[in-house]
Design a protein around this motif. Sequence first.
Motif: not given
Length: 337
Positions: A280-291, A297-314
């Motif tokens: 329901r809540g999705g995966i919270y993404l962070s870290g410099g690579v997430m830029k 989108e790739y992570i979401e499609s592979k895991l079939k779980v919604p993702v949340n990406l902040p404006e500045e993940p790093q």
Amino acid sequence: MTRLAIDFGSSETKIYMSGCGVVLKEATCMAVEEWLEGEVTHLKVKAYGDKARALSGRAAVNTHIINPVFEGDIVHENLAACLLENFLEKVEVTRRKAKHTEVIFILPCGCEPELKKKYVKIAEECGIGSVYFTITPFAAVLGHNVTISESTPMFVLDIGYGITNIAAISQDGLISGINVNLGGGNIDVHIIDDLAVHRNMKIGALTAERLKNTVGSLLPDDNKMTVADGREVSGGTPASLSVNSSQLYDIIVTYIDKILEYVSLVMAKLPAEVSSGIMRGGIYLSGGVMKMDGLAEYIESKLKVPVNLPEEPQLAAVIGAGVMLSSDKLFEKLATD
């Protein structure tokens, strides 16, 4: 009292000052000159942070670029203390002021107690008055500007340069989590090796990182292009070549897919109630690579779980730790000494 949150990362150090926000973001490295006098080895620091990083591949023979933090661990304690003291001075926390300073350090999920002891030791060498700790998953979620619920679980995937944190958490604590020694640094090394083997081109670490950050992409049919300078492996002649997104795709996917295997393993061991909350809540993404373009989108499609990406993940983890500093309730729940 001055209150700081510090993310002492393998590639970059970020410092958040309460009331000011992020006040420093510099490379976690030093340029150190080494020479012998008789049987005694002498060391002299020539540059810190970004200035030291700029010397990578260009330094004199007896000058070494040293990263005191490697894969989330402090591997050169004395140099780490020297570097941290320099960074503190840059944000106007002098040694005299440091004794009245409270610092919360961000540690990898599941780190050994010895790592805490190393942080305490370098903090003492810097004269820091009070030291606390939190782990990356808690800090990263708070960096999304969301509330950590006592009842609703949250899942965090933080991919940094030297280490990846994977965890399910709630305000009550860590439900399940691991760290793995995979990150953006592995991608950089593979880019260097691939160009040397397949295109007869030797490039440096800074160039590899620039290629990853500028043309690295997991978007379908992305074809960004840039030019890399280096030298021929066979003859040593200076050379340049063009590199596009499609040429880096397989390299990047190799490491992202491996990380996602670990994510799936952690998820598979979670109780059903926790799993349903994460869906329901999705995966919270962070870290410099997430830029990287297309990665979320790739992570979401592979895991079939919604993702949340902040404006500045790093910056998510250090901002989140800064949020803890401003909330006594969160600090009491999520920080330890």
